[in-house]
Design a protein around this motif. Sequence first.
Motif, PDB file in Angstrom:
ATOM      1  N   ASP A 104       0.834  -1.206   0.000  1.00 49.21           N
ATOM      2  CA  ASP A 104       0.000   0.000   0.000  1.00 49.21           C
ATOM      3  C   ASP A 104       0.869   1.256   0.000  1.00 49.21           C
ATOM      4  O   ASP A 104       0.599   2.216  -0.736  1.00 49.21           O
ATOM      5  N   ILE A 105       1.924   1.246   0.817  1.00 51.06           N
ATOM      6  CA  ILE A 105       2.843   2.385   0.863  1.00 51.06           C
ATOM      7  C   ILE A 105       3.518   2.559  -0.491  1.00 51.06           C
ATOM      8  O   ILE A 105       3.658   3.683  -0.995  1.00 51.06           O
ATOM      9  N   GLN A 106       3.913   1.445  -1.097  1.00 49.06           N
ATOM     10  CA  GLN A 106       4.561   1.494  -2.414  1.00 49.06           C
ATOM     11  C   GLN A 106       3.629   2.124  -3.454  1.00 49.06           C
ATOM     12  O   GLN A 106       4.046   2.959  -4.259  1.00 49.06           O
ATOM     13  N   HIS A 107       2.347   1.748  -3.430  1.00 49.52           N
ATOM     14  CA  HIS A 107       1.385   2.315  -4.385  1.00 49.52           C
ATOM     15  C   HIS A 107       1.227   3.824  -4.158  1.00 49.52           C
ATOM     16  O   HIS A 107       1.125   4.591  -5.128  1.00 49.52           O
ATOM     17  N   LYS A 108       1.220   4.240  -2.899  1.00 48.30           N
ATOM     18  CA  LYS A 108       1.112   5.676  -2.608  1.00 48.30           C
ATOM     19  C   LYS A 108       2.334   6.421  -3.117  1.00 48.30           C
ATOM     20  O   LYS A 108       2.221   7.528  -3.654  1.00 48.30           O
ATOM     21  N   ALA A 113       4.888   9.870  -7.269  1.00 46.00           N
ATOM     22  CA  ALA A 113       5.834  10.007  -8.374  1.00 46.00           C
ATOM     23  C   ALA A 113       5.108  10.429  -9.647  1.00 46.00           C
ATOM     24  O   ALA A 113       5.600  11.279 -10.397  1.00 46.00           O
ATOM     25  N   LYS A 114       3.935   9.856  -9.886  1.00 47.10           N
ATOM     26  CA  LYS A 114       3.152  10.236 -11.069  1.00 47.10           C
ATOM     27  C   LYS A 114       2.746  11.698 -10.987  1.00 47.10           C
ATOM     28  O   LYS A 114       2.762  12.412 -11.986  1.00 47.10           O
ATOM     29  N   ALA A 115       2.363  12.148  -9.776  1.00 48.29           N
ATOM     30  CA  ALA A 115       1.953  13.538  -9.609  1.00 48.29           C
ATOM     31  C   ALA A 115       3.118  14.499  -9.874  1.00 48.29           C
ATOM     32  O   ALA A 115       2.928  15.566 -10.454  1.00 48.29           O
ATOM     33  N   LEU A 116       4.330  14.098  -9.484  1.00 50.04           N
ATOM     34  CA  LEU A 116       5.497  14.958  -9.669  1.00 50.04           C
ATOM     35  C   LEU A 116       6.084  14.884 -11.074  1.00 50.04           C
ATOM     36  O   LEU A 116       6.486  15.893 -11.645  1.00 50.04           O
ATOM     37  N   TYR A 117       6.170  13.655 -11.608  1.00 48.85           N
ATOM     38  CA  TYR A 117       6.915  13.449 -12.851  1.00 48.85           C
ATOM     39  C   TYR A 117       6.045  13.060 -14.046  1.00 48.85           C
ATOM     40  O   TYR A 117       6.569  12.885 -15.139  1.00 48.85           O
ATOM     41  N   GLY A 118       4.769  12.856 -13.832  1.00 47.36           N
ATOM     42  CA  GLY A 118       3.898  12.472 -14.944  1.00 47.36           C
ATOM     43  C   GLY A 118       3.723  10.966 -15.034  1.00 47.36           C
ATOM     44  O   GLY A 118       4.236  10.207 -14.220  1.00 47.36           O
ATOM     45  N   ASN A 124      10.158   4.829 -17.008  1.00 48.62           N
ATOM     46  CA  ASN A 124      11.480   5.432 -16.920  1.00 48.62           C
ATOM     47  C   ASN A 124      12.119   5.084 -15.579  1.00 48.62           C
ATOM     48  O   ASN A 124      11.846   5.726 -14.568  1.00 48.62           O
ATOM     49  N   GLN A 125      12.972   4.090 -15.581  1.00 47.42           N
ATOM     50  CA  GLN A 125      13.606   3.605 -14.355  1.00 47.42           C
ATOM     51  C   GLN A 125      14.462   4.691 -13.703  1.00 47.42           C
ATOM     52  O   GLN A 125      14.536   4.776 -12.486  1.00 47.42           O
ATOM     53  N   GLU A 126      15.096   5.538 -14.499  1.00 48.58           N
ATOM     54  CA  GLU A 126      15.955   6.586 -13.952  1.00 48.58           C
ATOM     55  C   GLU A 126      15.140   7.594 -13.134  1.00 48.58           C
ATOM     56  O   GLU A 126      15.551   8.012 -12.053  1.00 48.58           O
ATOM     57  N   VAL A 127      13.971   7.980 -13.646  1.00 50.87           N
ATOM     58  CA  VAL A 127      13.110   8.911 -12.922  1.00 50.87           C
ATOM     59  C   VAL A 127      12.656   8.288 -11.610  1.00 50.87           C
ATOM     60  O   VAL A 127      12.667   8.930 -10.559  1.00 50.87           O
ATOM     61  N   TRP A 128      12.284   7.000 -11.653  1.00 48.56           N
ATOM     62  CA  TRP A 128      11.836   6.297 -10.445  1.00 48.56           C
ATOM     63  C   TRP A 128      12.978   6.210  -9.429  1.00 48.56           C
ATOM     64  O   TRP A 128      12.778   6.410  -8.240  1.00 48.56           O
ATOM     65  N   THR A 129      14.187   5.946  -9.878  1.00 47.39           N
ATOM     66  CA  THR A 129      15.350   5.873  -8.991  1.00 47.39           C
ATOM     67  C   THR A 129      15.606   7.224  -8.342  1.00 47.39           C
ATOM     68  O   THR A 129      15.863   7.306  -7.133  1.00 47.39           O
ATOM     69  N   GLN A 130      15.520   8.305  -9.116  1.00 49.24           N
ATOM     70  CA  GLN A 130      15.700   9.645  -8.557  1.00 49.24           C
ATOM     71  C   GLN A 130      14.637   9.949  -7.506  1.00 49.24           C
ATOM     72  O   GLN A 130      14.935  10.511  -6.456  1.00 49.24           O
ATOM     73  N   PHE A 131      13.408   9.570  -7.804  1.00 49.73           N
ATOM     74  CA  PHE A 131      12.321   9.811  -6.852  1.00 49.73           C
ATOM     75  C   PHE A 131      12.585   9.064  -5.547  1.00 49.73           C
ATOM     76  O   PHE A 131      12.441   9.628  -4.463  1.00 49.73           O
TER      77      PHE A 131
END
Length: 190
Positions: A104-108, A113-118, A124-131
Amino acid sequence: MAEQLRLIKKYPNRRLYDTRTSTYITLADVKELVLHHEEFQVLDAKSGEDLTRSILLQIILEEESAGAPMFTSDILAQMIRFYGNAMQGMMGKYLENNLRAFTDIQHKLQDQAKALYGDNTGKNQEVWTQFLNFQGPAMQGVMGTYVEQSAKVFQQMQENMQEQTRKLMGGFPFPGFPPDKTAEKAGDKK
């Protein structure tokens, strides 16, 4: 109409046969079904025995052997110690509930991340890693607090069970149970 449970048959030659696609598949293919949240069941082709758990455990074993294990030797040893223990059933449920909470925490986090990065964060694994690098300390704090709260709830549950046992067994003549109040008071006076 809801889709039927996907049936996979395991043959004596250890091959897995997907009845939906009418093809032989590998453990890697079964892993993909899990990753895509597809419901399936693995049955022994001869006996009809359900082998789903066994296949899932094989996948976990392969993942753990691949070089980036999730479980330490200490965790695995502790899990083994719970087999045959009176708390075995509770431990399974405890782990299941904690994994559900973690998911549940992971989904939140994914929603954040979607709200910040689209919407392309999943791709995009790099964007997820940065987040996650940005959110890492906060995530560790949230998980640490959650684990502490979980431990407190578990401790309270144990105390409640002990109190219920005292109430239930208090009428039976067990030596030393409940503790002799007169002996305790005499010890306090010394």
